[in-house]
Design an enzyme around this catalytic site. Structure first.
Site, PDB file in Angstrom:
ATOM      1  CG  ASP A  28      -2.116   0.854   1.111  1.00 56.04           C
ATOM      2  OD1 ASP A  28      -2.195   1.648   0.155  1.00 56.04           O
ATOM      3  OD2 ASP A  28      -3.014   0.751   1.966  1.00 56.04           O
ATOM      4  CG  ASP A  29      -0.027   4.699  -0.166  1.00 56.58           C
ATOM      5  OD1 ASP A  29      -0.783   4.338  -1.089  1.00 56.58           O
ATOM      6  OD2 ASP A  29      -0.381   5.456   0.748  1.00 56.58           O
TER       7      ASP A  29
ATOM      8  CB  CYS B 149      -5.467   2.384  -2.257  1.00 57.08           C
ATOM      9  SG  CYS B 149      -5.989   3.805  -1.309  1.00 57.08           S
TER      10      CYS B 149
ATOM     11  NE  ARG C 115      -6.300  -2.490  -1.649  1.00 63.08           N
ATOM     12  CZ  ARG C 115      -5.152  -1.829  -1.616  1.00 63.08           C
ATOM     13  NH1 ARG C 115      -4.954  -0.833  -2.447  1.00 63.08           N
ATOM     14  NH2 ARG C 115      -4.191  -2.158  -0.767  1.00 63.08           N
TER      15      ARG C 115
ATOM     16  CE  LYS D 200      -6.437   0.586   1.312  1.00 60.32           C
ATOM     17  NZ  LYS D 200      -5.486   1.704   1.222  1.00 60.32           N
TER      18      LYS D 200
ATOM     19  CG  HIS E 160     -10.106   1.393   0.259  1.00 58.62           C
ATOM     20  ND1 HIS E 160      -9.141   2.190  -0.321  1.00 58.62           N
ATOM     21  CD2 HIS E 160     -11.028   2.247   0.754  1.00 58.62           C
ATOM     22  CE1 HIS E 160      -9.458   3.457  -0.171  1.00 58.62           C
ATOM     23  NE2 HIS E 160     -10.606   3.522   0.480  1.00 58.62           N
TER      24      HIS E 160
ATOM     25  CG  HIS F 263      -2.072   3.945   3.630  1.00 58.08           C
ATOM     26  ND1 HIS F 263      -2.556   4.755   4.631  1.00 58.08           N
ATOM     27  CD2 HIS F 263      -2.791   4.247   2.526  1.00 58.08           C
ATOM     28  CE1 HIS F 263      -3.538   5.514   4.147  1.00 58.08           C
ATOM     29  NE2 HIS F 263      -3.696   5.221   2.872  1.00 58.08           N
TER      30      HIS F 263
ATOM     31  CG  ASP G 253      -2.066   0.781  -3.313  1.00 57.90           C
ATOM     32  OD1 ASP G 253      -0.964   1.345  -3.265  1.00 57.90           O
ATOM     33  OD2 ASP G 253      -2.926   0.916  -2.427  1.00 57.90           O
ATOM     34  CG  ASN G 254      -1.286   4.320  -4.816  1.00 55.38           C
ATOM     35  OD1 ASN G 254      -2.404   4.049  -4.403  1.00 55.38           O
ATOM     36  ND2 ASN G 254      -0.297   4.621  -3.982  1.00 55.38           N
TER      37      ASN G 254
ATOM     38  CE  LYS H 230      -2.969   7.154  -1.757  1.00 58.77           C
ATOM     39  NZ  LYS H 230      -3.009   6.639  -0.378  1.00 58.77           N
TER      40      LYS H 230
END
Length: 574
Positions: free
Chosen positions: A57-58, A95, A99, A158, A160, A249, A356-357, A414
């Site tokens: 994540d990130d 994110c 996903r 996660k 989301h 994150h 994710d980014n 991001k």
């Protein structure tokens, strides 16, 4: 696990209805979700490969050692170096957007995440298909497809993609699941990472639960994945595991013993770290030409040399906490990989890893007053003193300068559809797939699902799945490209992005970008990524015909993907 019994909704003047106890905590009388079982017998699928999809994540492009970073990531590096690394893997800018595309192979604006989540749907998007703020059923999801093909399907981490029980993983045929429903949370507890929540929401098999006292996100999610695989081992059927970490994150929090490993690592500053990472990435072949990324502008941008000694010390520890989160993520992954080795299944497992980014560069620290105002934290948060950052009661982010060090030769971070926001570190590991060490052609996150389907021998379902009409998969399998070491799809690659009105499309090596105020002048910019990967030189005036053709490509993308540009700024806008 204890059932969560907080009140369901808290009215917000901004017009959003967010859950008072965290976006995943529904009323205690909610209906138990149906738990789905694979539709084929174990005998029918006994020779199929397992699949493990790991999402960070990130995570920034150069954070892993195998992508040029100095952080200790031996497990992921071994997998990456034994498989194929992707130097131009395109995710979404944020994110939930990524996903949605990962799980469906379809643009996020079609499958319900045209807005970031339910709370950020603009007034002119409300009630429209594709803007539900959760993963809808207009496309078949990865878990549905593999469940129907006889796989056990697991998710830990996660989600989301919807907060209610009706939109939780069991609704998409995950056999077993433990998820954070929100966009972020504390790494040691349910500390919410979003305003207006009293606690972050967690669900196991669709039911809202509390966390154990010894919770640490990366370890817990990895151990949950192992637990789920163990529970069904006797069935002797393949599994699809989706391990979705919340690290790194914000809020940046990590084990103190790991933070100490990096305590003095970053005192040389973000400028030198950025340069040394680009040098290593160039030597590794991850980037083919060095390029200085576009410099950031604004009050938040301060050269390292302009910081006081005290400020340098604080910033160095900020990055040390971030590095520790990635180190811990790698260690957690080693538990899963070693478990698969122990049961003799690693060589029969396809491992896909991605972020994710791009790295997060917004100054998250400024969110803290808003979070404290609207969350009733009391004394739970936040002590951001030098001595305390990284602990469970601290709340900091990475910041723009360290993010720039993390993204390599790319622009912004991001939340932006520029290369710095959408180029993510990614690789695939599978001993039976003999691809190149590094694959330099552009790929999309939408390509993951059809690739895994081909490797598992699952036929494309087209426009119908399980008796319902669905949007066909847009991504393309890259198995043949890897097997033949071919990168012939360079000029065919097309991918568009839109989030909070920020727009972009890439066609071959050309990219069109429009950033609204205050991020840009709301005019189209044209870049040639082959010669200018950092998006430094706007060629819109020099090549008016190319500009016109790219605008046509954008209009086609906008129409086919059902993009409704939001009216007016959004209060939670990235």
């Amino acid at each position: 696990m204890v059932r969560c019994t907080f009140p369901k909704f808290l009215s917000i003047a901004a017009g959003a209805a967010l859950l008072a106890c965290g976006a995943g905590c529904d009323a205690p009388n909610e209906i138990q979700p149906e738990i789905f079982q694979p539709q084929k017998s174990a005998e029918e699928v006994k020779n199929k490969p397992n699949i493990l999809v790991i999402v960070a994540d990130d995570l920034g492009f150069t954070d892993l050692g195998s992508f040029g970073g100095e952080i200790s990531t031996p497990t992921l590096d071994e997998l990456a170096n034994s498989g194929t690394r992707f130097s131009q893997f395109h995710a979404g800018p944020m994110c939930s957007v990524t996903r949605a595309m990962l799980l469906t192979g379809v643009d996020n604006h079609i499958v319900g995440l045209g807005a970031f989540n339910q709370a950020t749907v603009a007034r002119n998007q409300k009630g429209l298909a594709g803007y539900e703020g959760y993963l809808n059923k207009s496309a078949a999801s990865m878990s549905e497809i593999f469940s129907s093909a006889g796989y056990n399907t697991y998710i830990a981490g996660k989600w989301h993609l919807g907060t209610s029980v009706e939109n939780s993983p069991p609704a998409h045929k995950f056999t077993r699941s433990f998820v954070l429903t929100d966009g972020g949370a504390g790494q040691f507890n349910a500390l919410p990472a979003e305003p207006f929540s009293r606690r972050a929401g967690f669900r196991e098999d669709g039911i809202a639960v509390d966390l154990p006292d010894d919770f640490y996100s990366s370890d817990f999610y990895a151990e949950k994945m192992i637990e789920y695989i163990k529970l069904d081992l006797e069935e002797n059927r393949p599994f699809l595991g989706y391990l979705a970490y919340t690290a790194p994150h914000w809020p940046l929090q990590a084990k103190q013993e790991t933070i100490k490993k990096y305590e003095h690592q970053y005192l040389e500053g973000y400028d030198r770290i950025a340069a040394s990472r680009r040098d290593r990435a160039l030597r590794l072949g991850i980037i083919e030409k060095d390029a200085q990324p576009a410099p950031y502008h604004g009050d938040e941008i301060v050269p390292w040399s302009a910081l006081s000694d005290q400020e340098k010390r604080y910033e160095a520890k900020r990055m040390a906490v971030y590095a520790a989160m990635i180190d811990d993520l790698d260690f957690a992954t080693s538990k899963v990989i070693n478990f698969l080795k122990d049961i003799g299944q690693l060589d029969n497992t396809i491992v896909v890893f991605l972020s994710d980014n791009g790295a997060e560069g917004h100054t998250v620290d400024t969110i803290v007053p808003l979070v404290r105002l609207f969350t009733l934290f009391g004394e739970e948060c936040c002590d951001n003193s030098y001595e305390n950052i990284g602990n469970a009661d601290s709340f900091i982010g990475l910041g723009p300068m360290w993010a720039q060090a993390s993204i390599g030769a790319h622009r912004l971070y991001k939340g932006f559809p520029t290369q710095g926001g959408v180029i993510a570190p990614a690789f695939i590991y599978y001993p039976r797939l003999k691809g190149p060490t590094i694959y330099h052609a552009p790929l999309s996150v939408k390509d993951i699902l059809p690739t895994l389907m081909e490797l598992a021998g699952i036929q494309d379902h087209g426009a119908e799945f399980d008796g319902r009409p669905v949007h066909p998969i847009e991504g393309r399998s890259f198995v043949s490209n890897l097997s033949s070491h071919s990168e012939t799809n360079d000029n065919e690659f097309t991918m568009g992005w839109e989030v909070f009105g920020k727009q972009a499309i890439r066609v071959g090596d050309w990219k069109l970008v429009k950033l609204p105020d205050p991020y840009g002048d709301d005019e189209w910019q044209l870049f040639d990524l082959q010669s200018d990967p950092a998006e430094m030189e706007d060629l819109s005036e020099r090549y008016p015909e190319k500009l016109s053709s790219m605008k046509v490509s954008w209009e086609k993308y906008q129409q086919s993907s059902n993009i409704i540009l939001p009216e007016g700024p959004w209060w939670l806008e990235y």
